[in-house]
Design an enzyme around this catalytic site. Structure first.
Site, PDB file in Angstrom:
ATOM      1  N   ASP A   1       0.926   4.961   1.916  1.00 43.19           N
ATOM      2  CA  ASP A   1       0.253   5.468   3.102  1.00 43.19           C
ATOM      3  C   ASP A   1      -0.765   6.659   2.693  1.00 43.19           C
ATOM      4  O   ASP A   1      -1.738   6.917   3.395  1.00 43.19           O
ATOM      5  CB  ASP A   1       1.055   6.245   4.074  1.00 43.19           C
ATOM      6  CG  ASP A   1       1.839   4.989   5.012  1.00 43.19           C
ATOM      7  OD1 ASP A   1       1.372   3.847   4.894  1.00 43.19           O
ATOM      8  OD2 ASP A   1       2.984   5.210   5.534  1.00 43.19           O
TER       9      ASP A   1
ATOM     10  N   ARG B   1       5.207  -8.763  17.309  1.00 45.58           N
ATOM     11  CA  ARG B   1       5.774  -7.603  17.048  1.00 45.58           C
ATOM     12  C   ARG B   1       4.952  -6.414  17.367  1.00 45.58           C
ATOM     13  O   ARG B   1       3.928  -6.145  17.261  1.00 45.58           O
ATOM     14  CB  ARG B   1       6.151  -7.721  15.191  1.00 45.58           C
ATOM     15  CG  ARG B   1       6.676  -6.413  14.874  1.00 45.58           C
ATOM     16  CD  ARG B   1       6.497  -6.730  13.320  1.00 45.58           C
ATOM     17  NE  ARG B   1       6.975  -5.760  12.329  1.00 45.58           N
ATOM     18  CZ  ARG B   1       6.674  -4.527  12.030  1.00 45.58           C
ATOM     19  NH1 ARG B   1       5.403  -4.154  12.495  1.00 45.58           N
ATOM     20  NH2 ARG B   1       7.203  -3.829  11.214  1.00 45.58           N
TER      21      ARG B   1
ATOM     22  N   HIS C   1       5.008   0.196  -0.071  1.00 50.01           N
ATOM     23  CA  HIS C   1       5.726  -0.880   1.028  1.00 50.01           C
ATOM     24  C   HIS C   1       4.566  -1.849   1.582  1.00 50.01           C
ATOM     25  O   HIS C   1       3.465  -1.821   1.441  1.00 50.01           O
ATOM     26  CB  HIS C   1       6.092  -0.061   2.332  1.00 50.01           C
ATOM     27  CG  HIS C   1       5.260   0.756   2.981  1.00 50.01           C
ATOM     28  ND1 HIS C   1       4.852   2.095   2.694  1.00 50.01           N
ATOM     29  CD2 HIS C   1       4.594   0.597   4.063  1.00 50.01           C
ATOM     30  CE1 HIS C   1       4.021   2.727   3.333  1.00 50.01           C
ATOM     31  NE2 HIS C   1       3.810   1.804   4.185  1.00 50.01           N
TER      32      HIS C   1
ATOM     33  N   HIS D   1       0.948  -1.126  -0.147  1.00 52.83           N
ATOM     34  CA  HIS D   1      -0.060   0.158   0.023  1.00 52.83           C
ATOM     35  C   HIS D   1       0.782   1.329   0.127  1.00 52.83           C
ATOM     36  O   HIS D   1       2.068   1.230   0.148  1.00 52.83           O
ATOM     37  CB  HIS D   1      -0.930   0.054   1.178  1.00 52.83           C
ATOM     38  CG  HIS D   1      -0.333  -0.013   2.502  1.00 52.83           C
ATOM     39  ND1 HIS D   1       0.249  -0.911   3.157  1.00 52.83           N
ATOM     40  CD2 HIS D   1       0.004   1.201   3.271  1.00 52.83           C
ATOM     41  CE1 HIS D   1       0.870  -0.840   4.225  1.00 52.83           C
ATOM     42  NE2 HIS D   1       0.688   0.695   4.500  1.00 52.83           N
TER      43      HIS D   1
END
Length: 316
Positions: free
Chosen positions: A223, A289, A279, A221
């Site tokens: 941002d 995470r 990214h 995608h």
């Protein structure tokens, strides 16, 4: 005479067959795309398809590690060509357009102690929620907390009234200010021209299978296309790749080969939010995470205040 009748019957059958085939073909005749789907949806489909094609072919070539977890980086950057759409918009805001569009990673801005404090804040809130799938978020500004297949507002739940203290919010504010001035320095913009914007949130990613679309964090995608308010994106990692979790690397999509950032506790990644920086995040395969997305805008309309105890609806 009998042969003539049989021939006529065969001709009639052939004509019926042709008509039947023509009728079958009609539902499959091409319809102009402009009549079938809105232009906005079509453009998104084209962008997503293009990104997926790039990811597919890039995966067959080399992957460059831009920042290893084992490295302690004072600062490492890469200048990229700004997308026309990004520059056409951001140029409207005086003092906010970057000198260069780029990607930057540094391990020297946020201390490990500050990262630890933020991790405790994130875990303190996330333990009261948690998505059924593999991805959960906690937004200190809006109060949004993943819970099951939905979101709840931590500031509207009486039992969570004193969950976060003003000291917790002060830690967040100090870190945010350090990041803001780091953006200003490295991108050549005025610090008073960039503003904290939404969404700004903690994320918790585990190997659990996705249940809703909100759990599918791994899709490529841009941002700026996902969040209209974004002009500068920053990611602060609160755990170590290969130690606290496996998988979950951040991947920039490039034409020839993708480049990865391996999370390191206290590592700060910054980049312009336009199409120059598509990214995705690799799927986490084990462990948990944690990271914080802290985003900034040039448009004051989208500015948000720092979160604080005044957010709570129930006062003690």
């Amino acid at each position: 005479m009998g042969d003539v009748k049989r021939r006529n019957k065969n001709i009639l059958k052939s004509e019926e067959t042709i008509k039947t085939v023509e009728n079958i073909k009609k539902p499959f005749e091409k319809v102009p795309l402009s009549k079938g789907l809105p232009l906005r949806i079509l453009s998104r489909v084209v962008v997503i398809t293009s990104l997926l094609i790039i990811v597919y072919f890039s995966s067959k070539e080399s992957v460059i590690t831009f920042a290893k977890q084992t490295e302690l980086l004072p600062g490492k950057g890469l200048i990229v060509e700004c997308s026309p759409e990004y520059m056409n918009e951001i140029i409207k805001y005086e003092g906010c357009a970057p000198k260069d569009c780029k990607r930057l990673v540094t391990d020297k801005v946020i201390s490990e102690r500050e990262a630890e404090e933020l991790l405790k804040i994130a875990q303190k809130g996330l333990k009261f929620g948690g998505s059924y799938g593999g991805a959960s978020i906690l937004d200190l500004h809006s109060g949004a907390l993943s819970k099951g297949q939905h979101f709840v507002n931590i500031y509207k739940i009486k039992e969570m009234q004193n969950l976060f203290t003003q000291n917790d919010f002060n830690v967040f504010r100090v870190v945010k200010e350090k990041i803001k001035f780091t953006i200003a320095h490295h991108f050549g913009v005025q610090p008073d021209k960039i503003f904290l914007t939404h969404p700004t949130f903690f994320s918790e990613i585990t190997p659990r299978k996705a249940v809703t679309v909100h759990d599918e964090y791994w899709h490529p995608h841009v941002d700026k296309e996902t969040y209209k308010s974004f002009h500068y994106t920053t990611l602060l990692y609160l755990g170590d790749y290969g130690i606290d979790f496996k998988g979950g690397r951040f991947v920039f999509i490039n034409d020839k080969s993708n480049s990865t950032i391996e999370p390191r506790k206290g590592r700060l990644s910054m980049f312009t939010s336009g199409r120059e920086n598509p990214h995705y995040v690799e799927k986490v395969t084990s462990g948990t995470r944690y990271a914080a997305t802290i985003s900034f805008t040039c448009n004051k309309i989208f500015a948000i205040d720092d979160p604080g105890v005044d957010k709570y609806e129930f006062k003690s």
